[in-house]
Each structure stands twice: as C-alpha cells, then as structure tokens.
Motif scaffolding. Structure first.
Motif, PDB file in Angstrom:
ATOM      1  N   SER A 284     -36.176  93.351  -5.404  1.00 51.04           N
ATOM      2  CA  SER A 284     -36.200  92.098  -4.849  1.00 51.04           C
ATOM      3  C   SER A 284     -35.732  91.119  -5.504  1.00 51.04           C
ATOM      4  O   SER A 284     -35.866  89.875  -5.094  1.00 51.04           O
ATOM      5  N   GLY A 285     -34.917  91.405  -6.637  1.00 54.64           N
ATOM      6  CA  GLY A 285     -34.190  90.255  -7.117  1.00 54.64           C
ATOM      7  C   GLY A 285     -33.279  89.707  -6.278  1.00 54.64           C
ATOM      8  O   GLY A 285     -32.872  90.361  -5.356  1.00 54.64           O
ATOM      9  N   ASN A 286     -32.727  88.431  -6.762  1.00 56.21           N
ATOM     10  CA  ASN A 286     -31.445  87.791  -5.989  1.00 56.21           C
ATOM     11  C   ASN A 286     -30.143  88.366  -6.397  1.00 56.21           C
ATOM     12  O   ASN A 286     -29.826  88.115  -7.723  1.00 56.21           O
ATOM     13  N   LYS A 287     -29.336  88.232  -5.698  1.00 53.72           N
ATOM     14  CA  LYS A 287     -28.024  88.669  -6.009  1.00 53.72           C
ATOM     15  C   LYS A 287     -27.375  87.418  -5.714  1.00 53.72           C
ATOM     16  O   LYS A 287     -27.586  86.575  -5.028  1.00 53.72           O
ATOM     17  N   LYS A 288     -26.266  87.086  -6.583  1.00 53.34           N
ATOM     18  CA  LYS A 288     -25.564  85.796  -6.650  1.00 53.34           C
ATOM     19  C   LYS A 288     -24.133  85.995  -6.071  1.00 53.34           C
ATOM     20  O   LYS A 288     -23.377  86.806  -6.124  1.00 53.34           O
ATOM     21  N   VAL A 289     -23.887  85.142  -4.757  1.00 54.38           N
ATOM     22  CA  VAL A 289     -22.399  85.157  -3.929  1.00 54.38           C
ATOM     23  C   VAL A 289     -22.009  83.981  -3.978  1.00 54.38           C
ATOM     24  O   VAL A 289     -22.574  82.751  -4.177  1.00 54.38           O
ATOM     25  N   PHE A 290     -20.903  83.896  -3.743  1.00 49.61           N
ATOM     26  CA  PHE A 290     -20.081  82.726  -3.546  1.00 49.61           C
ATOM     27  C   PHE A 290     -20.231  82.146  -1.982  1.00 49.61           C
ATOM     28  O   PHE A 290     -20.302  83.173  -0.967  1.00 49.61           O
ATOM     29  N   ILE A 291     -20.026  80.955  -1.767  1.00 49.98           N
ATOM     30  CA  ILE A 291     -20.188  80.443  -0.333  1.00 49.98           C
ATOM     31  C   ILE A 291     -18.820  80.769   0.322  1.00 49.98           C
ATOM     32  O   ILE A 291     -18.810  80.811   1.430  1.00 49.98           O
ATOM     33  N   ASP A 292     -17.797  81.072  -0.437  1.00 52.63           N
ATOM     34  CA  ASP A 292     -16.510  81.534   0.287  1.00 52.63           C
ATOM     35  C   ASP A 292     -15.830  82.680  -0.964  1.00 52.63           C
ATOM     36  O   ASP A 292     -15.752  82.413  -1.977  1.00 52.63           O
ATOM     37  N   PRO A 293     -15.524  83.708  -0.245  1.00 55.26           N
ATOM     38  CA  PRO A 293     -14.918  84.754  -1.119  1.00 55.26           C
ATOM     39  C   PRO A 293     -13.643  84.364  -1.951  1.00 55.26           C
ATOM     40  O   PRO A 293     -13.279  84.736  -3.144  1.00 55.26           O
ATOM     41  N   SER A 294     -12.872  83.219  -1.480  1.00 55.13           N
ATOM     42  CA  SER A 294     -11.756  82.977  -2.083  1.00 55.13           C
ATOM     43  C   SER A 294     -12.035  82.426  -3.719  1.00 55.13           C
ATOM     44  O   SER A 294     -11.078  82.303  -4.427  1.00 55.13           O
ATOM     45  N   ILE A 295     -13.234  81.729  -3.714  1.00 48.35           N
ATOM     46  CA  ILE A 295     -13.722  81.252  -5.308  1.00 48.35           C
ATOM     47  C   ILE A 295     -13.837  82.336  -5.966  1.00 48.35           C
ATOM     48  O   ILE A 295     -13.482  82.267  -7.133  1.00 48.35           O
ATOM     49  N   ALA A 296     -14.412  83.428  -5.598  1.00 44.76           N
ATOM     50  CA  ALA A 296     -14.512  84.609  -6.412  1.00 44.76           C
ATOM     51  C   ALA A 296     -13.087  85.065  -6.852  1.00 44.76           C
ATOM     52  O   ALA A 296     -12.958  85.486  -7.985  1.00 44.76           O
TER      53      ALA A 296
END
Length: 423
Positions: A284-296
């Motif tokens: 149940s840990g958190n994944k880190k994702v970007f608010i928009d894929p273009s930043i990644a």
C-alpha cells in the motif's frame, strides 16, 4: 486565440452559485488564470510587475481595498499576499452572497500564514493540465461517467482516430494550453522543457524561500521519471541521485520532494488496500507520478523519436497520461485514482473511486498484445472481491489502450482506446 473549454468550467459555473469563493489550485501554465477569466467580471493580478509594490503595500495596510471590483472578482496568484485569504473569507461572511471571488494559486500555501481555513466559505478545485479530450485529441465517443451509470452500454462500434505516433507526441507535448498555440511541433514540445527549467532554476527555491540546487532537482526529477508509476522506494531514488551527484541526505531529499509536491509537479498515487482474502500481503505504499506525463519526458531528456524506440519506457509514460486523464474526467464526481498491488505480483494500474462509493478497476496497456494480461489481472482481483460480502463489486472492469477499436470482451472487460474517452 480561441478559448478551449475545460472540464473544470462546469464545476466553476456550478460552485459559483453555491459558495462565496472558489480557489483554483494547480501547476503553473495549466490554464488556471485563462479559465478563471471566463467567469470573472473584474481581475486583480497580484504578480503584475507594474503594480506589484502598490499591491503589496495595500495587502499589508488595507487588504480589503484590493477586493473592490465587480463580482466575481478574480484574484490571480493570491498566495503572493496571503493576508488576502482572511480578507476574502471576512468579505464572504459580511456579504452573505455567492460567487464573489475566484482565487488562483500555483503553490500550496503554508497554513500558518492564514488564520482561518475558509471551510464553508472558500471551495478548492484542483486544475490539471489538459486531458486528451480537452485538447481535441480524444473524440469523446465513450463517457466514463456513462459507463459508471450504465456499465452494460455498447461500445463496440466506437474507434479512435489517435494513431500511436500522435499519442506519443501528445504525451511528450503534454497538456499545456500554450503548447497548442505554437505553430510548429518543435515549439509545442519546447513548452514542457521550458516548464522543467523554470521549476529547477527558480520555482523550487521560491516556493518556500529555501535555496535548492537546480542540478540536484533535475537529477531527482530524472530519477522519479525513470521510476515513474512504479513501486520504487525513496531509498532507491536517493541511491540513484547519489550515484550521479554528491550525497543527498534523507531530510534533504524529502525537502525537495515536498517542494515539488507543493508546486504540483509530482503527486502521490496511493495504494488501495481492500479487506479481501488474498494469500499475498497487499502493498500500500505510494507511487510517485507526474501531474503531466510531459514533465517525465522532459526530465528524461527524451522526445517522440526516442519514445518510439523505447516503447517499454513509454508504457509507463502512457500510464501516467491515463492517470491524468482519468483524474480530470472524474474530478467533478469526487474521483480519486489509486492502484492495487500485492506481493504475488497481482496488480491493477488504476482504481477509480467516486464520491458516492462506486469504483472501477482499470488497467493501462499500450498495445493490443498486453490487453489479455491486463484483463486477466482485472478478473483475478474481481474474483477475490466477489468472495467478500463486505466489499461492493466494481461497477466495471476496463483496459485503457493506445489502440484503435473499443470492444466489450466476452468476459465483460471493456477495452477502451484512450483516444475515445471523455468525462
């Protein structure tokens, strides 16, 4: 320039009739000010260089003066003068009216700088970069909310016009409104890179007044991008940074991560932990994702051509895009996107919960060859849920793809091209 209507416009129209003030939060350049202007009758831009000193003086001496103007009054980048928060709240109390103020902000403000929370007076709305439907790249033939209301709806005649090349380009360009105003593809792609440079060089230090090393910020974002939408632990990212830079301590790492969250650059995708009888422990840990894929994409120093050659990496970018769009499409209904994974490897990329308790299990699989894997994952966890009388069954099961054809499989799983989806 023609204004492209956003999903959040409907929310603004609704809440302006229900509450005194609305705060629109979200990343810079996502279109908060432009959208708010469509609903405002007067505007105060606090970061206007020509009037900045005067505005700051009035904010300190007599903040209520800055609230004068036709209503709804837009106060853009209100966090520049936090004292205005309490002034807005007091004004709402005294006037006892609705739709008086629209505030916009690109950072999460330290709660210690305001006296009252604004509960019952100021309603918060999170605005994200544009979804594929808002940018016109999804034809919107399939409404996710219609699926919640009618999960047996026939989707078999729908198809996406979004080719894989166009999907990859859209993910690399991102949902930044200004990118759509650029005449060339190079100009459209440049916006995300410019956004990244602003974050690294300026914003990440300005957000709380703590000076941070731009190169270290870039490495942090690159490491998060390499582990985008995965279960990578904080220590894994710290080790990755230390292998490419000077040592970074855990407190410093968390300080950087917190600043990026306050700027709405990254966010946590939380794990869903249903009480089901599974032989394997739920992670149940958190994944880190970007608010928009273009930043990644920008953090990886990638582009559409390199993504076409590395579809495995683009698969994670695609998942990030799906999370963004699902969040936009369900936000009006209190939509929250989480994930499921247990120690046996059984996982579901997206669990979309609505405010009323309904939820859907959704996998994100870029190509048609992975659809079967995604469908089997959904069916396995669904069978566990069906055995537990204490948990409601999901409203529907779906696999989001980058493909062309929409179909309901014989086992009931919906296969939906992301280029067909809308709110």
């Amino acid at each position: 320039m023609k204004y492209l209507r956003r999903v959040i416009d409907d929310d603004l129209e609704k809440y302006l009739k229900m509450i005194g003030a609305i705060l629109i939060i979200g990343p810079k350049w996502c279109g908060k000010t432009t959208t708010a202007q469509q609903h405002a009758k007067s505007i105060l831009k606090l970061d206007d260089k020509d009037n900045y000193q005067s505005n700051m003086m009035w904010a300190d001496i007599e903040p209520s003066r800055l609230l004068r103007g036709d209503k709804p009054r837009l106060i853009d980048e209100w966090q520049v003068a936090p004292a205005l928060w309490d002034s807005v709240r007091n004004s709402v109390d005294e006037s006892d009216g609705y739709g008086l103020y629209i505030l916009t902000g690109s950072t999460v403000v330290d709660e210690n700088s305001i006296i009252h929370s604004g509960t019952g007076r100021i309603h918060r709305l999170l605005m994200r970069p544009m979804s594929l439907y808002e940018s016109g790249e999804s034809n919107g033939q399939i409404s996710i909310m219609e699926l919640f209301d009618n999960p047996d709806m026939n989707i078999n005649n729908f198809e996406s016009q979004l080719t894989m090349d166009k999907l990859i380009f859209a993910a690399c360009r991102g949902g930044w409104p200004d990118s759509l105003n650029q005449e060339t593809e190079e100009g459209q792609l440049f916006i995300a890179y410019s956004y990244l440079e602003n974050i690294c060089n300026t914003d990440v230090s300005v957000v709380d007044g703590i000076k941070r090393d731009p190169d270290r910020v870039r490495l942090l974002l690159r490491s998060i991008a390499r582990n985008n939408s995965t279960m990578a632990k904080d220590q894994t990212i710290i080790d990755d940074i230390n292998a490419n830079f000077m040592d970074i301590s855990r407190p410093t790492y968390y300080s950087y991560v917190d600043a990026l969250k306050r700027l709405f650059v990254i966010e946590d995708n939380r794990g869903w932990s249903p009480n089901i009888k599974s032989k394997s422990a739920i992670r149940s840990g958190n994944k880190k994702v970007f608010i928009d894929p273009s930043i990644a994409v920008a953090a990886l120093n990638a582009n559409p051509e390199s993504m076409e050659k590395d579809l495995k990496t683009f698969g994670f970018i695609f998942e990030n895009l799906c999370i963004r769009d699902l969040s936009v499409y369900t936000n009006s209904h209190g939509g929250k996107v989480s994930y499921y994974r247990d120690n046996s490897g059984l996982e579901v990329d997206c669990v979309v919960h609505l405010r009323d308790g309904r939820y859907a299990l959704i996998e994100c699989k870029l190509g048609t060859k992975r659809i079967e894997d995604g469908a089997q994952n959904l069916l396995k966890i669904n069978s566990l849920i069906e055995k537990n009388e204490k948990i409601d069954n999901p409203t529907f099961l779906a696999v989001l793809t980058g493909g062309k054809d929409a179909v309901t499989r014989k086992d009931g799983v919906k296969v939906i091209p992301i280029g067909c989806l809308k709110p």
